[in-house]
Design a protein around this motif. Sequence first.
Motif, PDB file in Angstrom:
ATOM      1  N   ARG A 160       8.519  -7.371  14.668  1.00 24.02           N
ATOM      2  CA  ARG A 160       7.517  -8.262  15.250  1.00 24.02           C
ATOM      3  C   ARG A 160       7.063  -9.325  14.249  1.00 24.02           C
ATOM      4  NH1 ARG A 160       2.189  -8.638  15.298  1.00 24.02           N
ATOM      5  NH2 ARG A 160       1.155  -9.416  17.147  1.00 24.02           N
ATOM      6  N   ALA A 161       6.960 -10.548  14.735  1.00 22.94           N
ATOM      7  CA  ALA A 161       6.465 -11.653  13.912  1.00 22.94           C
ATOM      8  C   ALA A 161       4.943 -11.700  14.001  1.00 22.94           C
ATOM      9  CB  ALA A 161       7.054 -12.967  14.378  1.00 22.94           C
ATOM     10  N   ALA A 162       4.285 -11.641  12.866  1.00 22.76           N
ATOM     11  CA  ALA A 162       2.831 -11.764  12.831  1.00 22.76           C
ATOM     12  C   ALA A 162       2.417 -13.085  12.191  1.00 22.76           C
ATOM     13  CB  ALA A 162       2.217 -10.602  12.062  1.00 22.76           C
ATOM     14  N   ALA A 163       3.144 -13.494  11.149  1.00 23.61           N
ATOM     15  CA  ALA A 163       2.818 -14.716  10.409  1.00 23.61           C
ATOM     16  C   ALA A 163       3.951 -15.723  10.566  1.00 23.61           C
ATOM     17  CB  ALA A 163       2.593 -14.397   8.939  1.00 23.61           C
ATOM     18  N   VAL A 164       3.595 -16.955  10.941  1.00 21.47           N
ATOM     19  CA  VAL A 164       4.596 -17.995  11.145  1.00 21.47           C
ATOM     20  C   VAL A 164       4.256 -19.228  10.319  1.00 21.47           C
ATOM     21  CG1 VAL A 164       5.091 -17.211  13.505  1.00 21.47           C
ATOM     22  CG2 VAL A 164       3.430 -19.046  13.151  1.00 21.47           C
ATOM     23  N   VAL A 165       5.286 -20.023  10.081  1.00 23.70           N
ATOM     24  CA  VAL A 165       5.114 -21.373   9.557  1.00 23.70           C
ATOM     25  C   VAL A 165       5.636 -22.302  10.642  1.00 23.70           C
ATOM     26  CG1 VAL A 165       5.907 -23.059   7.851  1.00 23.70           C
ATOM     27  CG2 VAL A 165       5.232 -20.785   7.113  1.00 23.70           C
ATOM     28  N   ILE A 166       4.896 -23.344  10.911  1.00 23.34           N
ATOM     29  CA  ILE A 166       5.264 -24.319  11.926  1.00 23.34           C
ATOM     30  C   ILE A 166       5.649 -25.612  11.221  1.00 23.34           C
ATOM     31  CG2 ILE A 166       4.490 -25.605  13.948  1.00 23.34           C
ATOM     32  CD1 ILE A 166       2.327 -23.348  14.269  1.00 23.34           C
ATOM     33  N   GLY A 167       6.781 -26.176  11.623  1.00 22.00           N
ATOM     34  CA  GLY A 167       7.215 -27.443  11.057  1.00 22.00           C
ATOM     35  C   GLY A 167       7.485 -28.445  12.158  1.00 22.00           C
ATOM     36  N   HIS A 168       7.304 -29.719  11.830  1.00 22.24           N
ATOM     37  CA  HIS A 168       7.537 -30.738  12.847  1.00 22.24           C
ATOM     38  C   HIS A 168       7.837 -32.101  12.239  1.00 22.24           C
ATOM     39  CE1 HIS A 168       3.647 -32.803  12.291  1.00 22.24           C
ATOM     40  NE2 HIS A 168       3.176 -31.583  12.056  1.00 22.24           N
ATOM     41  N   GLY A 169       8.620 -32.849  12.985  1.00 18.81           N
ATOM     42  CA  GLY A 169       8.809 -34.262  12.710  1.00 18.81           C
ATOM     43  C   GLY A 169       7.693 -35.035  13.388  1.00 18.81           C
ATOM     44  N   ARG A 170       7.719 -36.344  13.235  1.00 17.84           N
ATOM     45  CA  ARG A 170       6.659 -37.190  13.790  1.00 17.84           C
ATOM     46  C   ARG A 170       6.483 -36.987  15.295  1.00 17.84           C
ATOM     47  NH1 ARG A 170       8.563 -42.374  12.976  1.00 17.84           N
ATOM     48  NH2 ARG A 170       9.310 -42.353  15.110  1.00 17.84           N
ATOM     49  N   ASP A 171       7.576 -36.880  16.040  1.00 20.52           N
ATOM     50  CA  ASP A 171       7.495 -36.751  17.493  1.00 20.52           C
ATOM     51  C   ASP A 171       7.168 -35.334  17.956  1.00 20.52           C
ATOM     52  OD1 ASP A 171       8.037 -39.428  17.749  1.00 20.52           O
ATOM     53  OD2 ASP A 171      10.172 -39.144  18.137  1.00 20.52           O
ATOM     54  N   PHE A 206       7.750 -25.294   3.562  1.00 22.45           N
ATOM     55  CA  PHE A 206       8.138 -24.620   4.799  1.00 22.45           C
ATOM     56  C   PHE A 206       8.489 -23.154   4.557  1.00 22.45           C
ATOM     57  CE2 PHE A 206      11.268 -24.064   8.374  1.00 22.45           C
ATOM     58  CZ  PHE A 206      10.408 -24.354   9.415  1.00 22.45           C
ATOM     59  N   THR A 207       9.068 -22.839   3.420  1.00 24.47           N
ATOM     60  CA  THR A 207       9.490 -21.465   3.136  1.00 24.47           C
ATOM     61  C   THR A 207       8.515 -20.695   2.251  1.00 24.47           C
ATOM     62  OG1 THR A 207      10.875 -22.280   1.324  1.00 24.47           O
ATOM     63  CG2 THR A 207      11.939 -21.958   3.471  1.00 24.47           C
ATOM     64  N   ALA A 208       7.474 -21.325   1.766  1.00 24.22           N
ATOM     65  CA  ALA A 208       6.480 -20.628   0.941  1.00 24.22           C
ATOM     66  C   ALA A 208       5.705 -19.631   1.810  1.00 24.22           C
ATOM     67  CB  ALA A 208       5.521 -21.633   0.313  1.00 24.22           C
ATOM     68  N   GLY A 209       5.279 -18.550   1.219  1.00 30.29           N
ATOM     69  CA  GLY A 209       4.440 -17.591   1.924  1.00 30.29           C
ATOM     70  C   GLY A 209       5.176 -16.518   2.691  1.00 30.29           C
ATOM     71  N   ALA A 210       6.498 -16.513   2.647  1.00 25.26           N
ATOM     72  CA  ALA A 210       7.315 -15.473   3.292  1.00 25.26           C
ATOM     73  C   ALA A 210       6.907 -15.215   4.746  1.00 25.26           C
ATOM     74  CB  ALA A 210       7.278 -14.190   2.481  1.00 25.26           C
TER      75      ALA A 210
END
Length: 147
Positions: free
Chosen positions: A22-33, A69-73
Motif C-alpha cells: 500500500r502507498a501511504a506517502a507520494v510525491v507529485i510531479g507536474h509540468g506547466r500544463d 522528485f526522488t527525495a524522501g523515499a
Amino acid sequence: MTGEPIAELEGVLALVRAQRPRAAAVVIGHGRDGVHLAEAFADAWEGTVLAVVAWPETAASWLRQARRFTAGAPDAWVVAGEPAGWAGMSGRLRRSTDWDPNRTYGFAATAPAVALAAPGTLEGMRGADTDGTPWRIGRNLIFREEL
C-alpha cells in the motif's frame, strides 16, 4: 473540476490506492500544463504528500527536479503534464536516480511520452485516460487494462 477530469482523477487515485504494498506517502510531479491535476490529486489524497515538484517542458538536464522528485523515499509517484516534458524528466530520472516507473502513476497526457522517451524508460508505469480507463506502459506500447 467537472466531467472528464473527475473521471481521470478518480482513475489515478484508484490505481495508487490499489498499489501493493500500500502507498501511504507520494510525491507529485507536474509540468506547466499539469498543475491543476496535480493540485486536485494532492487535495484528494488521504495519505502523505512528501513534495510537489514542478518541471519545465524543456530543460538543460532536469537534474535538480529529478533529485527533488526522488527525495524522501515515497511509496509512489504521481505525474501530470505534457508528454515532452515528462519524457525528458523521466529520462533524467532513469539515468540519475533510483526512481521506479512500476511505482509511478500518470494522468492521460503523460502516456504519449512513451513514444518520446528512450525504450524501456517508462515500462511499468500506469495511469488513467480522461474517461478513467486504466492503462499500463509496456516496452514501447500503451496497454488499456482493467483495475
